[in-house]
Design a protein around this motif. Structure first.
Motif, PDB file in Angstrom:
ATOM      1  N   UNK A   1       0.796  -1.223   0.000  1.00  0.00           N
ATOM      2  CA  UNK A   1       0.000   0.000   0.000  1.00  0.00           C
ATOM      3  C   UNK A   1       0.828   1.272   0.000  1.00  0.00           C
ATOM      4  N   UNK A   2       1.966   1.258   0.709  1.00  0.00           N
ATOM      5  CA  UNK A   2       2.705   2.497   0.941  1.00  0.00           C
ATOM      6  C   UNK A   2       4.038   2.569   0.198  1.00  0.00           C
ATOM      7  N   UNK A   3       4.803   1.469   0.219  1.00  0.00           N
ATOM      8  CA  UNK A   3       6.192   1.548  -0.246  1.00  0.00           C
ATOM      9  C   UNK A   3       6.311   1.435  -1.757  1.00  0.00           C
ATOM     10  N   UNK A   4       5.730   0.412  -2.342  1.00  0.00           N
ATOM     11  CA  UNK A   4       5.917   0.220  -3.790  1.00  0.00           C
ATOM     12  C   UNK A   4       5.478   1.427  -4.609  1.00  0.00           C
ATOM     13  N   UNK A   5       4.405   2.134  -4.229  1.00  0.00           N
ATOM     14  CA  UNK A   5       4.058   3.347  -4.978  1.00  0.00           C
ATOM     15  C   UNK A   5       5.116   4.450  -4.879  1.00  0.00           C
ATOM     16  N   UNK A   6       6.017   4.369  -3.891  1.00  0.00           N
ATOM     17  CA  UNK A   6       7.077   5.376  -3.740  1.00  0.00           C
ATOM     18  C   UNK A   6       8.364   4.976  -4.463  1.00  0.00           C
ATOM     19  N   UNK A   7       8.391   3.798  -5.081  1.00  0.00           N
ATOM     20  CA  UNK A   7       9.596   3.308  -5.760  1.00  0.00           C
ATOM     21  C   UNK A   7       9.497   3.631  -7.249  1.00  0.00           C
ATOM     22  N   UNK A   8      10.102   4.733  -7.651  1.00  0.00           N
ATOM     23  CA  UNK A   8       9.964   5.209  -9.020  1.00  0.00           C
ATOM     24  C   UNK A   8      10.937   4.568  -9.995  1.00  0.00           C
ATOM     25  N   UNK A   9      10.634   4.712 -11.265  1.00  0.00           N
ATOM     26  CA  UNK A   9      11.460   4.117 -12.323  1.00  0.00           C
ATOM     27  C   UNK A   9      12.872   4.700 -12.341  1.00  0.00           C
ATOM     28  N   UNK A  10      12.999   5.998 -12.087  1.00  0.00           N
ATOM     29  CA  UNK A  10      14.331   6.616 -12.126  1.00  0.00           C
ATOM     30  C   UNK A  10      15.224   6.079 -11.015  1.00  0.00           C
ATOM     31  N   UNK A  11      14.650   5.863  -9.841  1.00  0.00           N
ATOM     32  CA  UNK A  11      15.429   5.301  -8.734  1.00  0.00           C
ATOM     33  C   UNK A  11      15.850   3.870  -9.053  1.00  0.00           C
ATOM     34  N   UNK A  12      14.927   3.091  -9.568  1.00  0.00           N
ATOM     35  CA  UNK A  12      15.254   1.711  -9.934  1.00  0.00           C
ATOM     36  C   UNK A  12      16.360   1.694 -11.000  1.00  0.00           C
ATOM     37  N   UNK A  13      16.271   2.607 -11.949  1.00  0.00           N
ATOM     38  CA  UNK A  13      17.270   2.655 -13.031  1.00  0.00           C
ATOM     39  C   UNK A  13      18.639   3.051 -12.492  1.00  0.00           C
ATOM     40  N   UNK A  14      18.686   3.962 -11.533  1.00  0.00           N
ATOM     41  CA  UNK A  14      19.959   4.373 -10.938  1.00  0.00           C
ATOM     42  C   UNK A  14      20.627   3.196 -10.235  1.00  0.00           C
ATOM     43  N   UNK A  15      19.851   2.463  -9.450  1.00  0.00           N
ATOM     44  CA  UNK A  15      20.395   1.286  -8.775  1.00  0.00           C
ATOM     45  C   UNK A  15      20.879   0.270  -9.797  1.00  0.00           C
ATOM     46  N   UNK A  16      20.075   0.046 -10.831  1.00  0.00           N
ATOM     47  CA  UNK A  16      20.446  -0.934 -11.856  1.00  0.00           C
ATOM     48  C   UNK A  16      21.734  -0.533 -12.567  1.00  0.00           C
ATOM     49  N   UNK A  17      21.933   0.759 -12.790  1.00  0.00           N
ATOM     50  CA  UNK A  17      23.158   1.236 -13.451  1.00  0.00           C
ATOM     51  C   UNK A  17      24.384   0.896 -12.619  1.00  0.00           C
ATOM     52  N   UNK A  18      24.319   1.146 -11.322  1.00  0.00           N
ATOM     53  CA  UNK A  18      25.465   0.840 -10.464  1.00  0.00           C
ATOM     54  C   UNK A  18      25.685  -0.665 -10.339  1.00  0.00           C
ATOM     55  N   UNK A  19      24.609  -1.413 -10.256  1.00  0.00           N
ATOM     56  CA  UNK A  19      24.755  -2.861 -10.143  1.00  0.00           C
ATOM     57  C   UNK A  19      25.358  -3.456 -11.409  1.00  0.00           C
ATOM     58  N   UNK A  20      24.930  -2.969 -12.566  1.00  0.00           N
ATOM     59  CA  UNK A  20      25.454  -3.494 -13.837  1.00  0.00           C
ATOM     60  C   UNK A  20      26.919  -3.137 -14.027  1.00  0.00           C
ATOM     61  N   UNK A  21      27.363  -2.046 -13.381  1.00  0.00           N
ATOM     62  CA  UNK A  21      28.777  -1.662 -13.446  1.00  0.00           C
ATOM     63  C   UNK A  21      29.638  -2.463 -12.470  1.00  0.00           C
ATOM     64  N   UNK A  22      28.978  -3.288 -11.657  1.00  0.00           N
ATOM     65  CA  UNK A  22      29.717  -4.095 -10.691  1.00  0.00           C
ATOM     66  C   UNK A  22      30.062  -3.365  -9.407  1.00  0.00           C
ATOM     67  N   UNK A  23      29.431  -2.220  -9.176  1.00  0.00           N
ATOM     68  CA  UNK A  23      29.714  -1.452  -7.961  1.00  0.00           C
ATOM     69  C   UNK A  23      29.107  -2.145  -6.739  1.00  0.00           C
ATOM     70  N   UNK A  24      29.774  -2.027  -5.606  1.00  0.00           N
ATOM     71  CA  UNK A  24      29.199  -2.475  -4.340  1.00  0.00           C
ATOM     72  C   UNK A  24      28.120  -1.479  -3.945  1.00  0.00           C
ATOM     73  N   UNK A  25      26.889  -1.967  -3.794  1.00  0.00           N
ATOM     74  CA  UNK A  25      25.752  -1.083  -3.526  1.00  0.00           C
ATOM     75  C   UNK A  25      25.254  -1.288  -2.093  1.00  0.00           C
ATOM     76  N   UNK A  26      25.040  -0.179  -1.394  1.00  0.00           N
ATOM     77  CA  UNK A  26      24.619  -0.208   0.005  1.00  0.00           C
ATOM     78  C   UNK A  26      23.535   0.842   0.220  1.00  0.00           C
ATOM     79  N   UNK A  27      22.424   0.445   0.838  1.00  0.00           N
ATOM     80  CA  UNK A  27      21.481   1.426   1.368  1.00  0.00           C
ATOM     81  C   UNK A  27      21.904   1.737   2.795  1.00  0.00           C
ATOM     82  N   UNK A  28      22.078   3.021   3.095  1.00  0.00           N
ATOM     83  CA  UNK A  28      22.433   3.441   4.453  1.00  0.00           C
ATOM     84  C   UNK A  28      21.400   4.466   4.901  1.00  0.00           C
ATOM     85  N   UNK A  29      20.657   4.123   5.944  1.00  0.00           N
ATOM     86  CA  UNK A  29      19.477   4.890   6.315  1.00  0.00           C
ATOM     87  C   UNK A  29      19.317   4.967   7.828  1.00  0.00           C
TER      88      UNK A  29
END
Length: 220
Positions: A83-111
């Motif tokens: 109800x709350x989270x998935x509607x806040x997950x936009x395509x641009x954010x997903x694409x940014x994460x995918x770009x770093x992952x495809x480059x082989x970067x170590x990805x971390x959410x820090x919150x």
């Protein structure tokens, strides 16, 4: 090897999961609206203003976790994601994460938001590593207290450097280090990386970013 760090609320998400979790519990009738909604709004405004007392906020945020069985909390969280989270997950954010992952970067959410709320969100983004404020647990149930250093302001630097040390690494282990954030509260960690990026920044962060020539982007 490169390192990409992502703040979560109002950065990868077009909203605040911490705030929305409390609102969700209010809507479910789990928390009393009259008692909790005004406090939730007040803490959110303090966070945005950079005046949040993290101890007071965590007492407010974590105590409800201790009043309910973990199994029930997990069931509520599934509905919260839908109800709350998935509607806040936009395509641009997903694409940014995918770009770093495809480059082989170590990805971390820090919150700063607690790991109960954020671990399923990190998995939804496909990010393996999460550094968050950890609720204390005893026998698989939450006590209502915080475990260790909250991942907030300077605490994010402490937690990040501890995480690197556990892996036998330091900042110098990476050719490039990015941190994406929207908030003035993240200035300590933004100042540590080689590529700080202000994402839809608040007014204070925007001024800092412009003065220092940091990249400013929008994920909305």
């Amino acid at each position: 090897m490169n390192l990409a760090l992502f703040d979560l609320d109002n950065t990868l998400l077009s909203g605040d999961s911490d705030f929305e979790w409390s609102q969700f519990l209010i809507e479910q009738g789990v928390l009393d609206r009259e008692l909790f909604e005004a406090k939730n709004l007040a803490f959110y405004e303090q966070y945005k203003a950079g005046t949040l007392n993290i101890s007071e906020f965590l007492d407010f945020q974590l105590k409800p976790l201790s009043r309910h069985a973990r199994k029930l909390l997990d069931e509520w969280h599934q509905e919260f994601m839908r109800r709350k989270v998935r509607p806040m997950m936009g395509d641009k954010a997903r694409a940014l994460v995918a770009k770093h992952k495809s480059a082989g970067d170590v990805c971390v959410i820090i919150t700063a938001t607690n790991s109960f709320v954020t671990a399923p969100i990190a998995r939804e983004f496909g990010i393996e590593h999460l550094i968050a404020t950890d609720p204390e647990e005893k026998d698989g149930e939450f006590t209502g207290n915080v475990a260790g250093v909250p991942s907030f302001r300077d605490g994010k630097v402490v937690r990040m450097e501890s995480w690197l040390a556990e892996r036998g690494q330091g900042w110098e282990s990476f050719e490039k280090t990015w941190f994406y954030s929207d908030s003035l509260n993240d200035l300590p960690l933004l100042s540590k990386v080689s590529c700080p990026v202000a994402v839809d920044p608040d007014a204070t962060l925007r001024v800092h970013a412009e003065k220092r020539g940091w990249t400013v982007i929008s994920l909305r």
